[in-house]
Design an enzyme around this catalytic site. Structure first.
Site, PDB file in Angstrom:
ATOM      1  N   LYS A  70      -3.564  -7.577   2.055  1.00 17.82           N
ATOM      2  CA  LYS A  70      -3.181  -7.087   3.380  1.00 17.82           C
ATOM      3  C   LYS A  70      -1.962  -6.206   3.267  1.00 17.82           C
ATOM      4  O   LYS A  70      -1.006  -6.545   2.568  1.00 17.82           O
ATOM      5  CB  LYS A  70      -2.852  -8.320   4.256  1.00 17.82           C
ATOM      6  CG  LYS A  70      -2.381  -7.996   5.656  1.00 17.82           C
ATOM      7  CD  LYS A  70      -3.516  -8.053   6.645  1.00 17.82           C
ATOM      8  CE  LYS A  70      -3.139  -7.527   8.025  1.00 17.82           C
ATOM      9  NZ  LYS A  70      -3.179  -6.058   8.102  1.00 17.82           N
ATOM     10  N   LYS A  94       5.925 -10.853   0.931  1.00 12.82           N
ATOM     11  CA  LYS A  94       6.076 -11.101   2.378  1.00 12.82           C
ATOM     12  C   LYS A  94       5.124 -12.195   2.836  1.00 12.82           C
ATOM     13  O   LYS A  94       5.505 -13.105   3.564  1.00 12.82           O
ATOM     14  CB  LYS A  94       5.770  -9.820   3.176  1.00 12.82           C
ATOM     15  CG  LYS A  94       6.839  -8.768   3.074  1.00 12.82           C
ATOM     16  CD  LYS A  94       6.584  -7.600   4.029  1.00 12.82           C
ATOM     17  CE  LYS A  94       7.376  -6.394   3.575  1.00 12.82           C
ATOM     18  NZ  LYS A  94       7.389  -5.282   4.502  1.00 12.82           N
ATOM     19  N   LYS A 106      -1.524  -2.347  -0.283  1.00 13.44           N
ATOM     20  CA  LYS A 106      -0.841  -1.227   0.377  1.00 13.44           C
ATOM     21  C   LYS A 106      -1.561   0.060   0.024  1.00 13.44           C
ATOM     22  O   LYS A 106      -2.159   0.165  -1.053  1.00 13.44           O
ATOM     23  CB  LYS A 106       0.616  -1.140  -0.094  1.00 13.44           C
ATOM     24  CG  LYS A 106       1.497  -0.310   0.795  1.00 13.44           C
ATOM     25  CD  LYS A 106       2.033  -1.105   1.980  1.00 13.44           C
ATOM     26  CE  LYS A 106       3.001  -0.312   2.813  1.00 13.44           C
ATOM     27  NZ  LYS A 106       3.818  -1.169   3.677  1.00 13.44           N
ATOM     28  N   THR A 190       7.545  -5.643  14.049  1.00 18.95           N
ATOM     29  CA  THR A 190       8.467  -5.474  12.925  1.00 18.95           C
ATOM     30  C   THR A 190       9.904  -5.530  13.441  1.00 18.95           C
ATOM     31  O   THR A 190      10.747  -6.263  12.907  1.00 18.95           O
ATOM     32  CB  THR A 190       8.188  -4.140  12.197  1.00 18.95           C
ATOM     33  OG1 THR A 190       6.812  -4.142  11.804  1.00 18.95           O
ATOM     34  CG2 THR A 190       9.065  -3.967  10.978  1.00 18.95           C
ATOM     35  N   ASN A 221       8.910   3.563  14.411  1.00 20.36           N
ATOM     36  CA  ASN A 221       8.408   2.305  14.978  1.00 20.36           C
ATOM     37  C   ASN A 221       9.440   1.192  14.803  1.00 20.36           C
ATOM     38  O   ASN A 221       9.803   0.504  15.764  1.00 20.36           O
ATOM     39  CB  ASN A 221       7.080   1.947  14.296  1.00 20.36           C
ATOM     40  CG  ASN A 221       6.562   0.601  14.742  1.00 20.36           C
ATOM     41  OD1 ASN A 221       7.015  -0.434  14.258  1.00 20.36           O
ATOM     42  ND2 ASN A 221       5.642   0.590  15.684  1.00 20.36           N
ATOM     43  N   SER A 348       0.326  -8.987  12.488  1.00 12.34           N
ATOM     44  CA  SER A 348      -0.959  -8.462  12.013  1.00 12.34           C
ATOM     45  C   SER A 348      -1.899  -9.622  11.675  1.00 12.34           C
ATOM     46  O   SER A 348      -3.098  -9.585  11.970  1.00 12.34           O
ATOM     47  CB  SER A 348      -0.764  -7.601  10.765  1.00 12.34           C
ATOM     48  OG  SER A 348      -0.472  -6.281  11.116  1.00 12.34           O
TER      49      SER A 348
HETATM   50  N1  LIG Z   1       5.621  -0.151  10.971  1.00 10.51           N
HETATM   51  C1  LIG Z   1       5.631  -1.368  10.487  1.00 10.51           C
HETATM   52  O1  LIG Z   1       4.988  -2.296  11.015  1.00 10.51           O
HETATM   53  C2  LIG Z   1       6.438  -1.707   9.286  1.00 10.51           C
HETATM   54  C3  LIG Z   1       7.301  -0.789   8.714  1.00 10.51           C
HETATM   55  N2  LIG Z   1       8.078  -1.168   7.646  1.00 10.51           N
HETATM   56  C4  LIG Z   1       8.942  -0.226   6.982  1.00 10.51           C
HETATM   57  O2  LIG Z   1       9.910   0.291   7.882  1.00 10.51           O
HETATM   58  C5  LIG Z   1      10.249   1.625   7.473  1.00 10.51           C
HETATM   59  C6  LIG Z   1      10.033   2.561   8.650  1.00 10.51           C
HETATM   60  O3  LIG Z   1       8.674   2.455   9.044  1.00 10.51           O
HETATM   61  P1  LIG Z   1       8.191   2.904  10.500  1.00 10.51           P
HETATM   62  O4  LIG Z   1       9.303   2.748  11.474  1.00 10.51           O
HETATM   63  O5  LIG Z   1       6.904   2.244  10.713  1.00 10.51           O
HETATM   64  O6  LIG Z   1       7.935   4.436  10.218  1.00 10.51           O
HETATM   65  P2  LIG Z   1       7.881   5.640  11.275  1.00 10.51           P
HETATM   66  O7  LIG Z   1       7.055   6.668  10.640  1.00 10.51           O
HETATM   67  O8  LIG Z   1       7.527   5.163  12.629  1.00 10.51           O
HETATM   68  O9  LIG Z   1       9.427   6.144  11.324  1.00 10.51           O
HETATM   69  C7  LIG Z   1      10.114   6.561  10.183  1.00 10.51           C
HETATM   70  C8  LIG Z   1      11.528   6.992  10.604  1.00 10.51           C
HETATM   71  O10 LIG Z   1      12.267   7.278   9.417  1.00 10.51           O
HETATM   72  C9  LIG Z   1      12.779   8.608   9.501  1.00 10.51           C
HETATM   73  N3  LIG Z   1      12.842   9.221   8.186  1.00 10.51           N
HETATM   74  C10 LIG Z   1      11.809   9.711   7.444  1.00 10.51           C
HETATM   75  N4  LIG Z   1      12.281  10.239   6.305  1.00 10.51           N
HETATM   76  C11 LIG Z   1      13.623  10.067   6.325  1.00 10.51           C
HETATM   77  C12 LIG Z   1      14.688  10.400   5.451  1.00 10.51           C
HETATM   78  N5  LIG Z   1      14.458  11.062   4.312  1.00 10.51           N
HETATM   79  N6  LIG Z   1      15.955  10.045   5.795  1.00 10.51           N
HETATM   80  C13 LIG Z   1      16.190   9.403   6.953  1.00 10.51           C
HETATM   81  N7  LIG Z   1      15.246   9.069   7.834  1.00 10.51           N
HETATM   82  C14 LIG Z   1      13.982   9.402   7.520  1.00 10.51           C
HETATM   83  C15 LIG Z   1      11.800   9.352  10.410  1.00 10.51           C
HETATM   84  O11 LIG Z   1      12.411  10.517  10.960  1.00 10.51           O
HETATM   85  C16 LIG Z   1      11.530   8.260  11.453  1.00 10.51           C
HETATM   86  O12 LIG Z   1      12.581   8.208  12.394  1.00 10.51           O
HETATM   87  C17 LIG Z   1       9.373   1.932   6.252  1.00 10.51           C
HETATM   88  O13 LIG Z   1      10.069   1.617   5.077  1.00 10.51           O
HETATM   89  C18 LIG Z   1       8.200   0.986   6.434  1.00 10.51           C
HETATM   90  O14 LIG Z   1       7.550   0.709   5.215  1.00 10.51           O
HETATM   91  C19 LIG Z   1       8.090  -2.445   7.181  1.00 10.51           C
HETATM   92  C20 LIG Z   1       7.285  -3.396   7.740  1.00 10.51           C
HETATM   93  C21 LIG Z   1       6.327  -3.078   8.771  1.00 10.51           C
HETATM   94  O1  LIG Z   2       0.953  -5.321   9.235  1.00 10.77           O
HETATM   95  C1  LIG Z   2       0.575  -5.353   8.082  1.00 10.77           C
HETATM   96  O2  LIG Z   2      -0.463  -5.869   7.722  1.00 10.77           O
HETATM   97  C2  LIG Z   2       1.395  -4.730   6.971  1.00 10.77           C
HETATM   98  C3  LIG Z   2       2.707  -4.149   7.369  1.00 10.77           C
HETATM   99  C4  LIG Z   2       3.316  -3.494   6.176  1.00 10.77           C
HETATM  100  O3  LIG Z   2       2.722  -2.617   5.586  1.00 10.77           O
HETATM  101  C5  LIG Z   2       4.625  -3.925   5.698  1.00 10.77           C
HETATM  102  O4  LIG Z   2       5.098  -4.993   6.073  1.00 10.77           O
HETATM  103  O5  LIG Z   2       5.203  -3.213   4.867  1.00 10.77           O
END
Ligand SMILES: NC(=O)C1=CN([C@@H]2O[C@H](COP(=O)(O)OP(=O)(O)OC[C@H]3O[C@@H](n4cnc5c(N)ncnc54)[C@H](O)[C@@H]3O)[C@@H](O)[C@H]2O)C=CC1
Ligand SMILES: O=C(O)CCC(=O)C(=O)O
Length: 414
Positions: A70, A94, A106, A190, A221, A348
């Site tokens: 997952k 996790k 992943k 998250t 997000n 999830s």
């Molecule tokens: N969406 C989810 O459910 C989960 C996300 N994560 C992790 O959280 C982190 C963010 O994910 P999301 O918020 O989902 O992504 P997203 O795509 O919604 O947002 C990413 C954010 O990071 C910024 N960003 C991108 N490149 C950058 C850089 N070089 N320097 C500074 N900021 C930058 C973008 O402008 C945006 O504001 C990632 O590492 C992801 O793997 C972890 C667990 C679950």
């Molecule tokens: O919601 C999921 O199944 C995975 C989320 C995820 O990719 C993460 O925690 O990095």
């Protein structure tokens, strides 16, 4: 010597240390040091200009001894095979830490969705599923959103799999729109999980969350919902950023305004003249720093200049091993990604359970169940790290890998 910024090889070092400390032999490390399956696919997409562009995608499945694998799928220009390998291993950790019946998986596609039309994104999402449908599925490997992917992309992927399967298969993927079988609360999960972890960590360091000064890197997000939750709880969010820069106000930013103006990729700083860099943001004077964007942000170069008392990793892999050592030596409480961001995969899992039974929970039911899992996981990892006198990352790895190692042993795989 230059610092190792390769996420995969640096993860292997900590996995090895965790398995050694747990008393497993070399054979267990051989099994768990990389994914059991790593697939690379080429996805042709007819672009809006009529030309075909071929994209490269990956799916890594770390270990399925406990259950199906997952984890999310990211669309990003910097996706690489090693990044996907590491991310799939972190998903195993996790799942172990919050006790879910999964192994880690992943995926990712090398692309820049910010430069693609909806039609191109739909073709790419469907192509990814077609290329991988034989190794994915509700009882094999279940994807979800990650960087630059969202509920719409999950919907296209679910629809494509359902067509191939000739059966409506909501359990193929999580993070779907609610009307397609998505769970209440997955979009915020998250950030909600990170908020719970921040509250627990703040108690350990006697920080009052009312008025606590928070800096968050990333406004997607994870980062944007997080800023809202902390702001509404009375904390002062004094810095936020996106890929283009950062905003700072020592009196607290107007979070509701910023949320209103951000675009669907989490970009907002481009609307302002008075910005600082992401590097400067990380070094701001604050109580709690939350990297919620991308990897390798806190390294040996800036770890000595971090002023926060607590660092909570909402992003995957934002702090290198060397920086982890430096922060720990400086007495900064570092809560690792594999614990802090596990709220997403937890909800999830709830989504998948609801899909499997065809009965749906209320938002309160989801939140209550998730809160219990996150609080228990924090206490477990924190206490383990205190009693063993090790940092929270190693404690989390030891707790996270144990279930998969035991399941592998019982199956005779190691
Ligand atoms: N969406 C989810 O459910 C989960 C996300 N994560 C992790 O959280 C982190 C963010 O994910 P999301 O918020 O989902 O992504 P997203 O795509 O919604 O947002 C990413 C954010 O990071 C910024 N960003 C991108 N490149 C950058 C850089 N070089 N320097 C500074 N900021 C930058 C973008 O402008 C945006 O504001 C990632 O590492 C992801 O793997 C972890 C667990 C679950
Ligand atoms: O919601 C999921 O199944 C995975 C989320 C995820 O990719 C993460 O925690 O990095």
């Amino acid at each position: 010597m230059t610092e190792n910024l390769n996420l995969f090889t640096s993860t292997q070092v900590v996995i090895k240390e965790a398995l050694d400390k747990l008393g497993y032999d070399e054979g267990m490390y051989e099994l768990l040091k990389e994914p059991i399956r790593m697939v690379e696919v080429r996805i042709p997409v007819r672009m809006d200009d009529g030309k075909v562009k071929v994209f490269t995608g990956f799916r890594g499945q770390h270990n399925d001894a406990v259950g199906p694998t997952k984890g999310g799928v990211r669309f990003h220009p910097a996706v690489s095979a090693d990044e996907v390998r590491a991310l799939s291993m972190w998903m195993t950790l996790k799942a172990g830490i919050v006790d879910l019946p999964y192994g880690g998986g992943k995926g990712g596609i090398i692309c820049d969705p910010r430069e693609m039309s909806m039609h191109e994104l739909e073709s790419l999402s469907r192509g990814y599923v077609r290329a991988l449908s034989q190794v994915m599925g509700p009882t094999k490997d279940i994807p979800a959103p990650d960087v630059f992917t969202n509920a719409q992309i999950m919907a296209w992927m679910m629809d494509e799999y359902s067509r191939i399967d000739e059966f409506n298969s909501p359990g193929f993927i999580t993070g779907k729109p609610i009307v397609l079988g998505g769970s209440q609360g997955r979009d915020r999960a998250t950030a909600e999980g990170v908020t719970i972890i921040i509250n627990e960590a703040a108690k350990k360091r006697n920080i009052d969350m009312k008025g606590a000064r928070i800096v968050i890197q990333g406004f997607g997000n994870a980062g944007s919902f997080l800023s809202k939750f902390l702001h509404d709880a009375g904390a002062k969010v004094i810095g936020i950023s996106d890929a283009y820069g950062a905003l700072h106000d020592p009196d607290g930013l107007d979070i509701d305004y910023l949320l209103d103006r951000r675009d669907s990729f989490g970009t907002v700083t481009t609307l302002f003249d008075n910005t600082i860099s992401n590097e400067e943001l990380l070094e701001l004077d604050c109580d709690i720093l939350v990297p919620a964007a991308i990897e390798n942000q806190i390294t040996e170069k800036n770890a000595h200049d971090i002023k926060a008392r607590i660092v909570v990793e909402a992003a995957n892999g934002p702090t290198t091993s060397e920086a982890t050592k430096i922060l720990t030596e400086r007495g900064i409480l570092l809560v690792p990604d594999v614990l802090a961001s596990a709220g997403g995969v937890t909800v999830s899992y709830f989504e998948w359970v609801q899909n499997n039974m065809g009965y749906y929970w209320t938002e309160d039911e989801v939140r209550e169940r998730m809160t219990k899992k996150m609080v228990d996981a924090f206490e477990n990892v924190y206490n383990f790290s205190e009693t063993r006198n090790i940092d929270m990352r190693l404690a989390a790895y030891m707790i996270g890998i144990r279930k998969t190692a035991e399941a592998s042993r019982f199956r005779g795989w190691a």
